[in-house]
Write an enzyme that holds these catalytic residues in place. Structure first.
Site, PDB file in Angstrom:
ATOM      1  N   SER A   1      20.892  12.503  57.580  1.00  0.00           N
ATOM      2  CA  SER A   1      20.904  11.067  57.851  1.00  0.00           C
ATOM      3  C   SER A   1      19.652  10.739  58.675  1.00  0.00           C
ATOM      4  CB  SER A   1      22.176  10.674  58.627  1.00  0.00           C
ATOM      5  OG  SER A   1      22.191  11.231  59.917  1.00  0.00           O
TER       6      SER A   1
ATOM      7  N   GLU B   1      20.100  11.665  52.055  1.00  0.00           N
ATOM      8  CA  GLU B   1      20.017  11.032  53.372  1.00  0.00           C
ATOM      9  C   GLU B   1      21.020   9.886  53.408  1.00  0.00           C
ATOM     10  OE1 GLU B   1      18.107  11.312  56.160  1.00  0.00           O
ATOM     11  OE2 GLU B   1      16.734  12.935  55.642  1.00  0.00           O
TER      12      GLU B   1
END
Length: 517
Positions: free
Chosen positions: A270, A345
């Site tokens: 992330s 992500e």
């Protein structure tokens, strides 16, 4: 009173029944004599809330143990290795098509392989390596490499939840693929991030040469490792040598062993909100970039159809606008030759590395829709990718040491010397480079340098020289009159140089261009 035979028979039956009950409910000393007998029940572990909360390290292991006890016929738990602070790096295998799954027919169970390889040295079992033409059916998902990315760990746990507790909804995927999920690669850093520093990224192994702690595990893999950043105080420090960290060694041993069976590798991070494919260490595209792009776009389309969230797709170096050497995705795809490898992500910049608890369930569910679709797509693409006939890996643009092989790994003569236990490398004694110190110049010094360059390039003639043509649109020489008449405020209004009342150009038009840059 006469002796009635019926009463005598009834009395005899009562005595025999009483003796039978006494023998049946006979107990040890301290118990109630006529208490009913209760058989020993199986121990049921409590289930943590994985869908609406950030779990601690102990709770994550507790959930994995809970699933392994509840679904023993198709769920197995393994210990891949131990960290510097002696925490376990655990993996969960979800293999529906195995010989011990009681929900399969007897004929199918005879055709399926064993679920795990029994250990002979007293340690934990390990996943079995399948052999045959159709053995590439394993999806490997890892998360928690960076300590502060909590949402990646909960998303991996959500994938486990969907494949186990909701297996009836995902039976189509389970019949085709085997899943091995590592929800937390860096438990030391994760616990430190939870208790001490929310923005901690690296692991917690200290460096002997300095008082600094931690290495970025996603820069420590042996894929053009020498071209990565080497400053110890950086968040992206690559380590003393490839696989210098116990977490990356545990992952390497497992991935190398299972590489003949791996079909699709997915790394969760992330918060870039994008799905990326290799390469990260250079700006070149892989040979099968079209298939990888199709795989990433399938996940993007599934997430958009679920709740409208837009993901970007592309190569790692293209979307991040920088090169990243030593990442696990490049290692799996470039060195181990796994057919498909991606980085996901999770969202989003507005939410940060630790989104609010209210968003955990939503992000987990929408991510699972994309991951499930990518798993289906990888199974469809399995026959279109042949990594054996692929050309050599492209070289990175940065400097690469002489010990680097064509596949990006460090030569064994330089790096593979071990002492003591397996995997303990001896750090290399590299000669320090004499780096030039960068002197920060003041703004006045920069302007003086620009003036000198302009004076050196300008022709030596008397009088004021106009600036080179083309710097400004429709620039005219000084001798040319203005295109428009002088306005009422006695100032010029044309595109040429503004004239004063004395017919001379203002000071601003005679200043060099570099003063205003």
């Amino acid at each position: 009173m006469e002796d009635n035979p019926k009463q005598r028979t009834r009395f005899t039956l009562l005595v025999v029944e009483r003796l039978h009950l006494n023998l049946k409910y006979q107990t040890t000393k301290g118990r109630v004599r006529d208490a009913p007998f209760t058989p020993q029940r199986r121990v049921i572990l409590p289930r943590p809330d994985v869908l609406h909360n950030y779990l601690e390290y102990k709770q994550i292991n507790q959930y994995l143990e809970y699933l392994a006890n509840r679904y023993p016929h198709f769920v197995q738990m393994y210990t891949l290795g131990h960290t510097h602070e002696k925490r376990e790096v655990r993996a969960l295998e979800i293999n529906w098509m195995n010989s011990e799954n009681v929900e399969l027919s007897l004929q199918m169970r005879e055709q399926c392989p064993r679920p795990y390889l029994a250990s002979t040295n007293g340690k934990s079992n390990s996943p079995v390596v399948h052999k045959g033409d159709n053995s590439r059916n394993t999806v490997f998902i890892e998360a928690g490499t960076h300590a502060r990315e909590w949402i990646s760990i909960t998303t991996a746990l959500n994938c486990i939840y969907q494949l186990t507790e909701r297996y009836t909804r995902n039976i189509e995927v389970l019949r085709k693929l085997r899943f091995i999920i590592v929800p937390l690669v860096n438990p030391d850093g994760y616990e430190y991030s939870r208790t001490k520093n929310l923005n901690w990224r690296k692991n917690r192994r200290p460096h002997k040469a300095s008082k600094l702690v931690g290495t970025d595990c996603n820069r420590n893999y042996d894929i053009f490792w020498s071209s990565g950043p080497s400053k110890t105080n950086r968040n992206t420090f690559k380590g003393e040598h490839p696989f210098s960290e116990p977490e990356t060694r545990a992952m390497r041993n497992t991935l190398e062993r299972l590489s003949p069976n791996l079909l699709f590798f997915l790394s969760l991070h992330s918060y870039g909100q994008c799905i990326m494919y290799p390469f990260g260490y250079c700006r070149d595209s892989p040979f099968y970039w079209r298939e990888l792009s199709s795989l990433a776009n399938s996940g993007r389309t599934a997430i958009k159809s679920y709740n409208g969230r837009e993901y970007r797709t592309g190569s790692i170096s293209c979307l991040t606008k920088r090169t990243i050497a030593g990442s696990v995705v490049d290692y799996v795809y470039g060195v181990l030759k796994v057919p498909m490898a991606l980085v996901m992500e999770l969202p989003s910049r507005e939410l940060g590395f630790q989104p609010p608890v209210e968003m955990v369930s939503q992000i987990g569910h929408e991510s699972w829709y994309g991951i499930r679709e990518m798993c289906k797509r990888s199974f469809d693409l399995r026959n279109q990718i042949n990594r054996d006939s692929e050309p050599q890996l492209p070289r990175p643009a940065h400097f690469v040491s002489e010990g680097t092989k064509t596949d990006g790994t460090i030569s064994s003569s330089l790096d593979e010397s071990t002492v003591g236990g397996a995997g303990d490398h001896v750090p290399l004694k590299a000669t320090p480079k004499k780096s030039k110190k960068r002197v920060k110049r003041t703004m006045r010094a920069q302007h003086d340098a620009i003036l000198r360059l302009q004076q050196a390039s300008a022709p030596k003639t008397d009088g004021l020289q106009p600036l080179p043509a083309g710097l400004f649109p429709r620039q005219l020489p000084i001798s040319a009159p203005p295109l428009r008449p002088v306005t009422r405020d006695r100032r010029g209004a044309g595109d040429g140089i503004i004239l004063t009342s004395r017919g001379k150009p203002p000071i601003a038009s005679t200043m060099p261009l570099g003063v205003f840059l």
